[in-house]
Write a protein that holds these residues in place. Structure first.
Motif, short mmCIF file in Angstrom:
data_model
loop_
_atom_site.label_atom_id
_atom_site.label_comp_id
_atom_site.label_asym_id
_atom_site.label_seq_id
_atom_site.Cartn_x
_atom_site.Cartn_y
_atom_site.Cartn_z
N ILE A 232 12.92 -39.94 -20.31
CA ILE A 232 12.12 -39.03 -21.13
C ILE A 232 11.46 -37.96 -20.26
O ILE A 232 11.55 -36.77 -20.54
N THR A 233 10.79 -38.39 -19.18
CA THR A 233 10.17 -37.45 -18.25
C THR A 233 10.30 -38.01 -16.84
O THR A 233 10.58 -39.21 -16.65
N SER A 235 8.93 -37.24 -12.39
CA SER A 235 8.04 -36.50 -11.49
C SER A 235 8.34 -36.92 -10.06
O SER A 235 8.75 -38.06 -9.80
N GLU A 257 2.54 -36.57 -20.37
CA GLU A 257 3.67 -35.65 -20.59
C GLU A 257 4.72 -36.31 -21.49
O GLU A 257 5.33 -35.64 -22.32
N THR A 258 4.90 -37.62 -21.32
CA THR A 258 5.87 -38.35 -22.15
C THR A 258 5.44 -38.35 -23.60
O THR A 258 6.26 -38.14 -24.52
N ARG A 259 4.14 -38.58 -23.84
CA ARG A 259 3.63 -38.56 -25.21
C ARG A 259 3.83 -37.18 -25.85
O ARG A 259 4.24 -37.06 -27.01
N ASP A 260 3.54 -36.13 -25.07
CA ASP A 260 3.74 -34.77 -25.59
C ASP A 260 5.21 -34.50 -25.89
O ASP A 260 5.55 -33.82 -26.87
N GLU A 261 6.07 -35.03 -25.04
CA GLU A 261 7.51 -34.80 -25.21
C GLU A 261 8.04 -35.45 -26.49
O GLU A 261 8.78 -34.82 -27.26
N ILE A 262 7.65 -36.70 -26.74
CA ILE A 262 8.15 -37.36 -27.95
C ILE A 262 7.53 -36.76 -29.21
O ILE A 262 8.15 -36.73 -30.27
N LYS A 263 6.30 -36.26 -29.08
CA LYS A 263 5.67 -35.57 -30.21
C LYS A 263 6.46 -34.32 -30.56
O LYS A 263 6.67 -33.99 -31.73
N SER A 264 6.88 -33.57 -29.52
CA SER A 264 7.63 -32.35 -29.76
C SER A 264 8.98 -32.62 -30.41
O SER A 264 9.55 -31.76 -31.07
N LYS A 265 9.50 -33.86 -30.22
CA LYS A 265 10.77 -34.23 -30.83
C LYS A 265 10.61 -34.75 -32.25
O LYS A 265 11.60 -35.02 -32.93
#
Length: 321
Positions: A232-233, A235, A257-265
């Protein structure tokens, strides 16, 4: 020089003005006519021309005698006009920014008014449900009986919300209110096929003891957000990051960042579940491997759809130099 020129112009005007007046009077008495005009009007025109002649001589003398006047007349004025035109052009984007700023101010005023209303509601009683809060989530299968499914979902949601708002009133029924047009829209979209998730959200703040709760349904496609094994992310860990404090900060940042990424999906979960003691695993790995670059990866441990939990682990890998 300037004072001499001014005195000269005053004297010149004083001399020419009586001459023009005398000339106009004589032409009037002589009954002289120009372009078939009456003598009186002819005399007036002659007087006007005399005044214009005085002004022309004055300007001409200023141009000939004063370099400063020539500079102002032929250089400064065109320059100022050009500057004015450029300023007007530069003002256009500023006016647009002003309109945009005014729009933001209006929006902030609306938010402030809403906040004031919320404060009033807090003072009136206990808010048990906030505006925009998701009250109920359910899957909707387009291949089944939509009307029956929606009725069952509505009843379950109503039962759930009653326990929050009016827990002591066992006789109350159907405190949820939503617009018929919303239901029609959901039926139309879901009938097109596929698998969907229905979110029922509160349209207003709700106080404990209220008799009605206005809701707004939202239909989302029930799709895969991540699949098992997806990275997912990630670093990079530099040599300067190889201490407990930096590692902990890096992990927190990576999970955020992972939480933001899955939210964006499109995921509707608010938290990420982690598996295993990955912090210990990372520290043990770093004890055996030093002075090289590392990479942290957040990897999904399961297939997860729109409303399903996201379960991850964090792996640490060497990076070839």
């Amino acid at each position: 020089m300037a004072w001499i020129l001014i005195v000269f112009l005053i004297l010149l005007g004083g001399l020419i003005a009586p001459f023009g007046d005398i000339l106009g009077t004589k032409i009037g008495k002589a009954r002289f006519s120009i372009l078939k005009l009456r003598p009186k009007k002819t005399a007036t025109i002659i007087t006007i021309f005399t005044g214009g002649f005085i002004s022309s001589i004055s300007i001409g003398l200023l141009i000939l005698a004063s370099e400063e006047f020539r500079q102002r007349l032929f250089v400064d004025i065109p320059f100022l006009q050009k500057t004015l035109d450029e300023s007007k052009k530069a003002l256009i984007p500023l006016q647009e920014e002003r309109k945009e700023l005014e729009g933001k101010i209006i929006q902030k005023e609306k938010e402030l008014n809403q906040l004031k209303n919320n404060i009033k509601e807090f003072r009136r009683g206990n808010i048990v449900i906030k505006r925009g809060q998701t009250l109920f989530i359910a899957e909707v299968d387009s291949s089944s009986n939509l009307k029956l499914d929606l009725t069952e979902i509505f009843n379950e949601a109503d039962k759930f919300v009653r326990k929050i708002v009016i827990p002591n009133n066992k006789q109350a029924r159907n405190i949820l209110l939503w617009r018929p047009s919303d239901i029609k829209k959901i039926e139309t979209v879901a009938a097109s096929g596929g698998n969907w998730v229905l979110l029922i959200k509160s349209a207003t703040n709700v106080l404990k003891g209220d008799n009605y709760v206005f809701v707004s349904p939202d239909l989302l496609e029930n799709k895969f957000i991540v699949k098992k094994g997806d990275i997912i992310t990630s670093s990079i860990l530099e040599a300067s990051d190889l201490n407990s404090k930096s590692i902990n900060l890096k992990i927190k940042s990576l999970l955020r960042e992972t939480r933001d990424e899955i939210k964006s999906k499109g995921s509707q979960v608010s938290e990420i579940n982690t598996s295993g003691n990955f912090v210990k695993k990372i520290r043990d790995f770093l004890k055996e491997n030093q002075n090289i670059k590392f990479k942290l990866e957040v990897v999904s441990l399961r297939d997860s759809k729109t409303i399903e939990p996201i379960v991850v682990e964090i792996n640490i890998l060497k990076i070839a130099v």
